[in-house]
Enzyme design. Structure first.
Site, short mmCIF file in Angstrom:
data_model
loop_
_atom_site.label_atom_id
_atom_site.label_comp_id
_atom_site.label_asym_id
_atom_site.label_seq_id
_atom_site.Cartn_x
_atom_site.Cartn_y
_atom_site.Cartn_z
N TYR A 49 0.70 -1.30 -0.16
CA TYR A 49 -0.07 0.08 0.06
C TYR A 49 0.91 1.32 -0.11
O TYR A 49 2.03 1.32 0.29
CB TYR A 49 -1.23 -0.02 1.19
CG TYR A 49 -0.69 -0.23 2.61
CD1 TYR A 49 0.61 0.28 2.95
CD2 TYR A 49 -1.72 -0.48 3.63
CE1 TYR A 49 0.92 0.09 4.14
CE2 TYR A 49 -1.46 -0.70 4.81
CZ TYR A 49 -0.07 -0.28 5.36
OH TYR A 49 0.58 -0.37 6.66
N GLU A 50 0.18 2.46 -0.31
CA GLU A 50 0.98 3.67 -0.59
C GLU A 50 1.70 3.56 -1.51
O GLU A 50 3.01 4.10 -1.29
CB GLU A 50 1.21 4.42 0.97
CG GLU A 50 0.05 4.30 1.87
CD GLU A 50 0.23 5.44 2.61
OE1 GLU A 50 0.95 6.50 2.28
OE2 GLU A 50 -0.50 5.61 3.65
N GLY A 51 1.44 2.95 -2.74
CA GLY A 51 2.59 2.58 -3.52
C GLY A 51 3.17 1.15 -3.30
O GLY A 51 4.00 1.24 -2.51
#
Length: 551
Positions: A397-399
């Protein structure tokens, strides 16, 4: 921002030189440590005993715990006092994030609220929006969520299909969002949609808005105590006053917020890594086989020595970045919102780097901790099993880490095109001790740093004119950049403190970097045009032993 701020701290500076000093955890004051201790006590006494209830699906309990955290000020660590927050330095904020990470389901719920669920208001919100929502978010009266991801728009967020059209003073949003943390009980969703199918824009959408539907909880591999749902918008009305930033500015809202979020993920990974390492260390000393504690066997204690080394170098890099971020925030130049935006944009490379380095460190440390537990580590009765499944999402997550490796390289190339200096030395090979010549340890590390700067600098120079970066080069180049930043940070910290453990850990990590350096030089040779030199590896056994004895 102006030249004064740029002189004080600059993104990408690690490519050019080793700083004389950096911020290190040893510099925390008594008040910082007391806040960290209070946070850890809250986590161990109030949150962790309730994990079975959280994981059984009692989502109202998570909200109650977040409200309890708000009473301690933990929901407004980064929010300025004028909106009811603590407005703490970024260094202290990272330290508190380390402590909230001790229980991952709570940590992700708290982090989404305090980071991507609240920071967009500081980055792009109007004063009216901030005054309306931030005090409620800080007290826990409202819980925040971040609705960006869609079924067909994950890493490629700008491929979003959620649409918005304006009629008078109201926008109407239609679309689907997935993997939305806190969705089961959130009150405010930072939501992204394309106005008229073209202009990617951010909105503040309240849960009570007509046409907003939160669907069932997802069945996840880990983080069973957190809420993750799909959110459906069907002609959901949103007042024009709740638009964040201008139409078409949504990419900046999303990416600037995620950059700061990646820094916070790094802090959480370090905190959870320490917890996992402690579980492995404790078990290795308690568990006896063949008549003695398994911690006495080389194949076990070497895992612990390496894990503690990785934690040291990642912690050093994390707080170096935290200090650089705080240096910008503490300058009187510019208004607070401009400083937030400057930090979020300018340090995107370092935030991506920290996210990759710390989350991959975390997986290594937790995997070794579970391995040390043997068969018991595979049992849910032991906490390391839960940590193992909960930690895996950090690389997603978050890239994803693959996207963040690309971000790291692309952002440094962007800075290079804007004049970032690169160090291109004559030699690309660090010296090594041998029977004929003794080299001081600091000189050896400095030579390796010079070789890494030469390799990464020449590779970036070669890629400057590329329309698209060949991904075959991204992995070795990003690995070399990460090693440079971590080794540089650990080197400065160990030099500043003179601590025996830090010196030993630096030597062990340095030798691992040297052994990988030849591979990176080979993989990047098409860019540098250089033949990789032959490096003489040094024995690892005494380096591991020095770390273990210094613990």
């Amino acid at each position: 921002m102006g030249n004064a701020m740029e002189r004080r701290t600059q993104s990408g500076a690690f490519l050019e030189r080793t700083p004389e000093t950096i911020f290190t955890p040893e510099q925390f004051g008594a008040e910082d440590r007391l806040m960290a201790e209070a946070t850890e006590r809250f986590m161990r006494e109030q949150v962790m005993p309730l994990v079975p209830r959280l994981e059984s699906g009692e989502k109202s309990l998570m909200r109650a715990l977040l409200e309890q955290a708000a009473s301690l000020g933990l929901m407004g660590v980064d929010v300025p006092p004028e909106y009811g927050g603590l407005g703490l330095p970024k260094t202290t904020s990272a330290l508190i994030t380390e402590k909230t990470a001790l229980q991952p389901s709570f940590a992700v719920s708290h982090a989404v609220h305090t980071s991507v669920g609240s920071l967009p208001l500081l980055l792009f919100g109007t004063r009216e929006q901030a005054e309306k929502y931030l005090p409620r978010l800080t007290t826990g009266e409202s819980i925040g969520a971040y609705a960006l991801t869609e079924p067909e728009a994950g890493s490629d967020a700008l491929a979003a299909r959620t649409r918005a059209h304006r009629e008078g003073d109201t926008y109407y949003l239609t679309g689907n969002k997935i993997w939305i943390t806190n969705a089961g009980f959130a009150d405010l969703f930072v939501t992204f949609a394309k106005v008229d199918g073209a202009r990617f824009t951010a909105f503040l959408v309240e849960r009570s808005s007509p046409g907003l539907l939160v669907e069932r909880e997802e069945h996840k591999l880990g983080l069973h105590g957190s809420s993750t749902c799909r959110v459906v918008l069907e002609q959901t009305p949103v007042p024009a006053a709740n638009r964040l930033g201008d139409e078409g500015q949504g990419a900046y809202v999303a990416l600037y917020t995620l950059n700061i979020g990646r820094f916070k993920i790094g802090a959480a990974a370090v905190g959870l890594g320490k917890e996992a390492w402690g579980l492995g260390f404790e078990y290795a000393h308690e568990r006896k086989q063949f008549g003695r504690p398994i911690a006495e066997f080389d194949l076990v204690w070497r895992k612990l020595a390496w894990g503690r080394t990785l934690l040291f170098v990642c912690e050093s890099a994390l707080y170096r970045l935290a200090g650089d971020l705080e240096a910008v925030f503490s300058t009187p130049e510019g208004d607070p919102q401009s400083r937030w935006r400057y930090v979020a944009a300018s340090f995107a490379a370092e935030c991506a780097l920290i996210k990759v380095a710390t989350t991959e460190m975390l997986d290594w440390v937790i995997d070794d901790a579970l391995q040390i537990h043997g068969g018991y580590g595979f049992s849910e009765e032991y906490p390391v099993a839960r940590l193992y499944r909960d930690a895996r999402v950090n690389r997603l997550y978050e890239g994803t880490n693959e996207i963040n490796r690309l971000n790291l390289v692309e952002r440094l190339l962007y800075l290079r095109r804007r004049g970032l200096p690169l160090t291109l030395s004559r030699s690309s090979a660090p010296p090594h001790p041998n029977g004929e010549r003794e080299v001081a340890p600091h000189s050896v590390v400095e030579a390796t740093l010079a070789a890494l700067r030469h390799l990464t600098g020449k590779s970036l120079f070669a890629l400057e004119t590329a329309q698209e970066i060949p991904q075959a080069f991204v992995e070795p180049l990003s690995d070399a950049l990460i090693a440079l930043y971590l080794l540089d940070s650990a080197f400065v910290r160990a030099r500043m403190t003179g601590d025996p453990f830090q010196q030993a850990a630096l030597a062990l990590y340095h030798e691992h970097v040297r052994r990988h350096l030849a591979g990176w030089q080979t993989d990047l040779a098409p860019l540098t045009g250089e033949t990789p030199p032959r490096l003489m590896p040094q024995p690892l056994a005494p380096l591991y032993e020095a770390v273990w004895c210094a613990l």
